[in-house]
Scaffold this motif. Structure first.
Motif, short mmCIF file in Angstrom:
data_model
loop_
_atom_site.label_atom_id
_atom_site.label_comp_id
_atom_site.label_asym_id
_atom_site.label_seq_id
_atom_site.Cartn_x
_atom_site.Cartn_y
_atom_site.Cartn_z
N HIS A 29 -4.06 -12.13 -0.40
CA HIS A 29 -4.98 -11.12 -0.93
C HIS A 29 -4.29 -9.75 -0.92
O HIS A 29 -4.35 -9.02 -1.91
N GLN A 30 -3.62 -9.43 0.18
CA GLN A 30 -2.94 -8.15 0.30
C GLN A 30 -1.82 -8.02 -0.73
O GLN A 30 -1.70 -6.99 -1.39
N VAL A 31 -1.02 -9.07 -0.90
CA VAL A 31 0.11 -9.04 -1.84
C VAL A 31 -0.38 -8.95 -3.29
O VAL A 31 0.14 -8.17 -4.07
N VAL A 32 -1.41 -9.72 -3.62
CA VAL A 32 -1.92 -9.73 -5.00
C VAL A 32 -2.56 -8.38 -5.34
O VAL A 32 -2.39 -7.89 -6.45
N HIS A 33 -3.26 -7.77 -4.39
CA HIS A 33 -3.95 -6.52 -4.68
C HIS A 33 -3.08 -5.28 -4.47
O HIS A 33 -3.50 -4.18 -4.76
N ALA A 34 -1.85 -5.49 -3.97
CA ALA A 34 -0.95 -4.36 -3.76
C ALA A 34 -0.27 -3.93 -5.06
O ALA A 34 0.36 -2.88 -5.10
N GLY A 35 -0.41 -4.73 -6.10
CA GLY A 35 0.28 -4.43 -7.35
C GLY A 35 1.69 -4.97 -7.32
O GLY A 35 2.07 -5.67 -6.38
N PRO A 36 2.48 -4.66 -8.34
CA PRO A 36 3.83 -5.22 -8.40
C PRO A 36 4.70 -4.71 -7.25
O PRO A 36 4.60 -3.56 -6.86
N LEU A 37 5.52 -5.60 -6.72
CA LEU A 37 6.44 -5.22 -5.66
C LEU A 37 7.64 -4.50 -6.27
O LEU A 37 8.05 -4.82 -7.39
N PRO A 38 8.22 -3.55 -5.56
CA PRO A 38 9.38 -2.83 -6.11
C PRO A 38 10.57 -3.76 -6.32
O PRO A 38 10.74 -4.73 -5.60
N LYS A 39 11.37 -3.43 -7.29
CA LYS A 39 12.58 -4.23 -7.59
C LYS A 39 13.58 -4.01 -6.47
O LYS A 39 13.72 -2.92 -5.95
N GLU A 40 14.31 -5.08 -6.13
CA GLU A 40 15.33 -4.96 -5.07
C GLU A 40 16.63 -4.46 -5.65
O GLU A 40 17.03 -4.78 -6.72
#
Length: 167
Positions: free
Chosen positions: A156-167
């Motif tokens: 839930h946290q990962v999905v609602h956090a929006g896109p993760l930054p590029k590495e």
């Protein structure tokens, strides 16, 4: 083993008078990795089916999110259990419910055990060694349910956090 509630019955009980919409989320490799890091438990699947419940605000008529239900089937000892977790927008468990339990019913913890999840968020207290008390004779079931709660909250946290930054 036994089925206690169908998916439809569980959703009706969790969200009376609400409109419920199912969506499909495909977790990226980064999202899966992040969810596993947050939960401390391997994910069951990278495909998630959240059920978002909304109710109309009586003043504005706008839809307001009541909660999101997630269903997970996981192994307890050698057989499976299906649970529903309802998560608030603040990332706290509103409801934890066993829908199906295929292990012997002697290994199913009582309702008081599952009530411990209510209001919990993803932190170090959401652990059998901390804020969740296990049940004698049901330790594998308690561990499976606690790991499932951690997985669901991390997803839930990962999905609602929006896109993760590029590495």
């Amino acid at each position: 083993g036994r089925v206690f509630l169908t998916l439809e019955e569980a959703l009706k009980a969790a969200f009376p008078g609400c409109e419920v919409e199912r969506s499909t989320v495909f977790l990226s490799k980064k999202q899966k990795k992040r969810a596993q890091e947050l939960s401390g438990a391997p994910l069951v699947s990278g495909i998630i089916y959240p059920y978002t419940a909304t109710k109309r605000d009586p003043k504005t008529g706008e839809p307001v999110i009541v909660g999101t239900a997630y269903f997970e089937t996981h192994r307890v000892r050698s057989l499976r259990e299906t649970m529903m977790f309802v998560v608030s927008d603040e990332g706290k468990i509103q409801r934890a419910e066993v829908l199906a339990f295929y292990e012997p019913l002697d290994y199913l913890p009582n309702a008081r055990f599952y009530a411990q999840f209510h209001g919990r968020k993803l932190d170090e207290e959401l652990s059998l060694k901390r804020g969740i008390r296990s049940v004698t004779g049901c330790s594998l079931s308690a561990r499976a349910a606690t790991n499932a709660a951690r997985r669901i909250l991390s997803i839930h946290q990962v999905v609602h956090a929006g896109p993760l930054p590029k590495e």
